[in-house]
Design a protein around this motif. Structure first.
Motif, PDB file in Angstrom:
ATOM      1  N   ARG A  28     -75.251  -8.872  43.041  1.00 21.48           N
ATOM      2  CA  ARG A  28     -76.175  -8.253  42.037  1.00 21.48           C
ATOM      3  C   ARG A  28     -77.393  -9.110  42.001  1.00 21.48           C
ATOM      4  O   ARG A  28     -78.566  -8.565  41.855  1.00 21.48           O
ATOM      5  N   ALA A  29     -77.482 -10.453  42.217  1.00 23.98           N
ATOM      6  CA  ALA A  29     -78.334 -11.330  41.992  1.00 23.98           C
ATOM      7  C   ALA A  29     -79.276 -11.480  43.349  1.00 23.98           C
ATOM      8  O   ALA A  29     -80.418 -11.525  43.423  1.00 23.98           O
ATOM      9  N   ALA A  30     -78.705 -11.204  44.619  1.00 24.68           N
ATOM     10  CA  ALA A  30     -79.239 -11.611  45.871  1.00 24.68           C
ATOM     11  C   ALA A  30     -79.485 -10.307  46.566  1.00 24.68           C
ATOM     12  O   ALA A  30     -80.514 -10.243  47.544  1.00 24.68           O
ATOM     13  N   MET A  49     -81.989 -19.753  42.540  1.00 23.79           N
ATOM     14  CA  MET A  49     -80.323 -20.142  42.809  1.00 23.79           C
ATOM     15  C   MET A  49     -80.487 -21.367  43.643  1.00 23.79           C
ATOM     16  O   MET A  49     -80.732 -21.400  44.773  1.00 23.79           O
ATOM     17  N   LEU A  50     -79.956 -22.586  42.754  1.00 20.42           N
ATOM     18  CA  LEU A  50     -80.187 -23.762  43.576  1.00 20.42           C
ATOM     19  C   LEU A  50     -78.913 -24.610  43.594  1.00 20.42           C
ATOM     20  O   LEU A  50     -78.974 -25.877  43.971  1.00 20.42           O
ATOM     21  N   GLY A  51     -77.885 -23.893  43.827  1.00 23.91           N
ATOM     22  CA  GLY A  51     -76.546 -24.817  44.304  1.00 23.91           C
ATOM     23  C   GLY A  51     -75.369 -23.817  44.114  1.00 23.91           C
ATOM     24  O   GLY A  51     -75.435 -22.734  43.442  1.00 23.91           O
ATOM     25  N   LEU A  69     -72.261 -22.984  36.174  1.00 28.25           N
ATOM     26  CA  LEU A  69     -71.777 -21.580  36.910  1.00 28.25           C
ATOM     27  C   LEU A  69     -71.684 -21.778  38.279  1.00 28.25           C
ATOM     28  O   LEU A  69     -72.375 -22.153  39.239  1.00 28.25           O
ATOM     29  N   ASP A  70     -70.403 -21.086  39.024  1.00 26.62           N
ATOM     30  CA  ASP A  70     -70.082 -21.095  40.349  1.00 26.62           C
ATOM     31  C   ASP A  70     -70.644 -19.665  40.915  1.00 26.62           C
ATOM     32  O   ASP A  70     -70.341 -18.783  40.628  1.00 26.62           O
ATOM     33  N   THR A  71     -71.745 -19.968  41.470  1.00 27.50           N
ATOM     34  CA  THR A  71     -72.790 -18.716  42.139  1.00 27.50           C
ATOM     35  C   THR A  71     -71.967 -18.059  42.990  1.00 27.50           C
ATOM     36  O   THR A  71     -72.595 -16.682  43.313  1.00 27.50           O
ATOM     37  N   LEU A  72     -70.969 -18.387  43.792  1.00 21.75           N
ATOM     38  CA  LEU A  72     -70.304 -17.590  44.724  1.00 21.75           C
ATOM     39  C   LEU A  72     -69.393 -16.491  43.764  1.00 21.75           C
ATOM     40  O   LEU A  72     -69.315 -15.506  44.174  1.00 21.75           O
ATOM     41  N   ARG A  73     -68.519 -16.938  42.839  1.00 23.66           N
ATOM     42  CA  ARG A  73     -67.728 -16.182  42.200  1.00 23.66           C
ATOM     43  C   ARG A  73     -67.980 -15.699  40.868  1.00 23.66           C
ATOM     44  O   ARG A  73     -67.427 -15.332  40.142  1.00 23.66           O
ATOM     45  N   TRP A  74     -69.306 -16.458  40.365  1.00 26.83           N
ATOM     46  CA  TRP A  74     -70.057 -15.916  39.149  1.00 26.83           C
ATOM     47  C   TRP A  74     -68.915 -16.327  37.981  1.00 26.83           C
ATOM     48  O   TRP A  74     -68.516 -15.510  37.084  1.00 26.83           O
ATOM     49  N   THR A  75     -68.160 -17.353  38.063  1.00 26.63           N
ATOM     50  CA  THR A  75     -67.307 -18.016  37.120  1.00 26.63           C
ATOM     51  C   THR A  75     -67.837 -19.365  36.572  1.00 26.63           C
ATOM     52  O   THR A  75     -68.546 -19.783  37.291  1.00 26.63           O
ATOM     53  N   VAL A  76     -66.880 -19.854  35.701  1.00 27.40           N
ATOM     54  CA  VAL A  76     -67.173 -21.010  34.949  1.00 27.40           C
ATOM     55  C   VAL A  76     -66.593 -22.015  36.207  1.00 27.40           C
ATOM     56  O   VAL A  76     -65.842 -21.894  36.835  1.00 27.40           O
ATOM     57  N   LEU A 112     -74.093 -14.508  31.575  1.00 17.91           N
ATOM     58  CA  LEU A 112     -75.144 -14.770  32.350  1.00 17.91           C
ATOM     59  C   LEU A 112     -75.122 -13.849  33.387  1.00 17.91           C
ATOM     60  O   LEU A 112     -74.597 -13.621  34.540  1.00 17.91           O
ATOM     61  N   VAL A 113     -76.319 -12.810  32.944  1.00 19.05           N
ATOM     62  CA  VAL A 113     -76.289 -11.410  33.673  1.00 19.05           C
ATOM     63  C   VAL A 113     -77.029 -12.023  34.870  1.00 19.05           C
ATOM     64  O   VAL A 113     -78.168 -12.681  34.976  1.00 19.05           O
ATOM     65  N   PRO A 114     -76.331 -11.668  36.131  1.00 21.37           N
ATOM     66  CA  PRO A 114     -76.830 -11.837  37.609  1.00 21.37           C
ATOM     67  C   PRO A 114     -78.514 -11.601  37.654  1.00 21.37           C
ATOM     68  O   PRO A 114     -79.170 -12.274  38.173  1.00 21.37           O
ATOM     69  N   GLU A 115     -78.793 -10.199  37.054  1.00 22.44           N
ATOM     70  CA  GLU A 115     -80.252  -9.884  37.267  1.00 22.44           C
ATOM     71  C   GLU A 115     -81.107 -10.526  36.488  1.00 22.44           C
ATOM     72  O   GLU A 115     -82.421 -10.788  36.624  1.00 22.44           O
ATOM     73  N   GLU A 116     -80.656 -11.396  35.519  1.00 25.19           N
ATOM     74  CA  GLU A 116     -81.431 -12.295  34.726  1.00 25.19           C
ATOM     75  C   GLU A 116     -81.567 -13.760  35.349  1.00 25.19           C
ATOM     76  O   GLU A 116     -82.538 -14.572  35.246  1.00 25.19           O
ATOM     77  N   VAL A 117     -80.225 -14.025  35.628  1.00 27.50           N
ATOM     78  CA  VAL A 117     -80.268 -15.564  36.268  1.00 27.50           C
ATOM     79  C   VAL A 117     -81.088 -15.574  37.742  1.00 27.50           C
ATOM     80  O   VAL A 117     -81.846 -16.302  37.773  1.00 27.50           O
ATOM     81  N   GLN A 118     -81.311 -14.319  38.217  1.00 25.78           N
ATOM     82  CA  GLN A 118     -82.095 -14.335  39.509  1.00 25.78           C
ATOM     83  C   GLN A 118     -82.990 -13.158  39.201  1.00 25.78           C
ATOM     84  O   GLN A 118     -82.602 -11.846  39.864  1.00 25.78           O
ATOM     85  N   PRO A 119     -83.981 -13.270  38.631  1.00 23.36           N
ATOM     86  CA  PRO A 119     -84.892 -12.113  38.372  1.00 23.36           C
ATOM     87  C   PRO A 119     -85.872 -11.440  39.108  1.00 23.36           C
ATOM     88  O   PRO A 119     -86.309 -10.265  39.143  1.00 23.36           O
ATOM     89  N   VAL A 120     -85.821 -12.157  40.527  1.00 25.42           N
ATOM     90  CA  VAL A 120     -87.008 -11.709  41.374  1.00 25.42           C
ATOM     91  C   VAL A 120     -86.462 -10.301  42.195  1.00 25.42           C
ATOM     92  O   VAL A 120     -85.372 -10.484  42.510  1.00 25.42           O
TER      93      VAL A 120
END
Length: 392
Positions: A177-179, A110-112, A122-129, A140-148
């Protein structure tokens, strides 16, 4: 203490995050160790306790708190095991993911605030375009965008009762879901149910871990500027919130208060959406106004690097991706998935500089308060330890 550095000209060098030693990624491992969850020895130390609560105050920087200690006397009175560094970029979605996973940005990817992933911005706060409203949680499934795996998942698997106490609108969000996946979600609406939710989550019996989140200090800094009267009055509210929680804590519970980043006031804006010089050779721009990934058209890297250095001058550190990776801006290891998201040129703003996008990021581009870069004001966050005060 965090080391300050200067380059050969005597100019302040980037304050690089102290990954593996004193960064947000080391906070939750310390809390898990404090409540007896097995794992590697933590880099930070938190006193042993039956249960632990972590309250993250968005935008609570160490330097800002030090300057405005009179507005937050209770926070200023607490023992500070920090400061710790946010990570790069020093923005919410990156910091929360480092906190939740226990790994640096180069490992979790997650780099921006805006992230180039799967061909989407991807707007990583809202998970929208970015700049739009299309929900990307299916593409862009959150658990795949950030799999750790998260540390909340690890704690829950070890028998710890884990709670996430944050705004109700974040229930099931892409960033949650990602974090922060792995805990029981408790939605809040105001300071009162945030305080009650944190206290209820660690009331016992048994081993418990609570993550609580407060957003409004960051909002006041963005809208009015860090250190403005609205920001200071909100800081006073945060101070009272922490005092109320600390006064009602069970005696066998530790409360840790931290932030995800600090903030600076910006007074010199470069608009990458309208400046033909900055846009020449650029295929896409991601990141934040204070931390940009410049994705370059084939064969244009050297020209774009030279142009951005000339235009921004002493207002930013502008480096090729290879240098940012080698110097450890994103951590000691950069996963292949994360490497693809780093711009060919990486920009970290200095002073009051911001690289805005007036067309794609209309709202945030107008804001006087920004964060994301490698300055002390943005990188350093406190690590405050609170326990119930004795009475009588």
């Amino acid at each position: 203490m965090i080391a300050r550095r200067w380059d050969a000209r005597g100019v302040t060098a980037p304050l690089l995050p102290e990954y593996g030693r004193r960064s947000l990624a080391e906070v939750l491992p310390a809390l898990l160790a404090a409540i007896g969850v097995p794992g590697p020895p933590p880099a930070l130390t938190v006193p042993p306790a039956r249960a632990a609560a972590l309250l993250l105050v968005d935008g609570l920087g160490s330097e800002l708190l030090r300057r405005h200690a009179a507005d937050a006397p209770f926070l200023a009175s607490l023992p500070d095991a920090g400061p710790v560094t946010s990570g790069f970029p020093s923005s919410t979605s990156i910091g929360l993911t480092s906190l939740g996973t226990g790994v640096p940005p180069g490992a979790h990817g997650m780099l921006g605030l805006s992230l180039l992933a799967g061909g989407e911005l991807l707007d990583t706060l809202r998970w929208t375009v970015q700049g739009g409203r299309t929900d990307l949680r299916e593409r862009l499934v959150p658990e795949e965008v950030q799999p750790v795996p998260t540390l909340l998942e690890r704690a829950a698997a070890g028998g710890v009762a884990v709670s996430v106490v944050t705004l109700g609108e974040f229930d099931g969000s892409g960033l949650t879901r990602a974090a922060l996946r792995g805990g029981r979600f408790l939605g809040t609406y105001a300071l009162g149910d945030l305080a009650a939710g944190v206290l209820g989550a660690v009331a016992g019996p048994g081993t418990q871990l609570c993550y609580g989140y407060h957003r409004d200090l960051d909002a006041m800094g963005h809208l009015h500027g860090p250190g403005s009267l609205p920001w200071r009055l909100q800081l006073a509210q945060v101070d009272r919130l922490v005092e109320l929680v600390a006064d009602r804590l069970p005696p066998d519970v530790v409360l840790v208060v931290t932030g995800d980043h600090g903030m600076v006031a910006v007074d010199r804006k470069y608009d990458a959406d309208t400046d033909p010089v900055l846009s020449d050779g650029v295929a896409q721009l991601s990141g934040d106004p204070r931390a940009r990934h410049v994705h370059v058209r084939p064969g244009a890297v050297e020209d774009v690097l030279a142009t951005w250095r000339a235009v921004l001058g002493d207002g930013a550190w502008v480096v090729p991706a290879e240098q940012a990776v080698a110097d450890g801006w994103f951590g000691p290891v950069v996963a292949p998935q994360a490497r693809d998201r780093i711009g060919d040129v990486v920009v970290a703003a200095r002073g009051g500089t911001a690289v805005i996008r007036s067309r794609v990021e209309r709202f945030i581009s107008r804001m006087p308060g920004q964060h994301g870069s490698l300055t002390a004001d943005e990188q350093l966050v406190p690590l405050l330890l609170a326990a119930r005060r004795p009475t009588g």
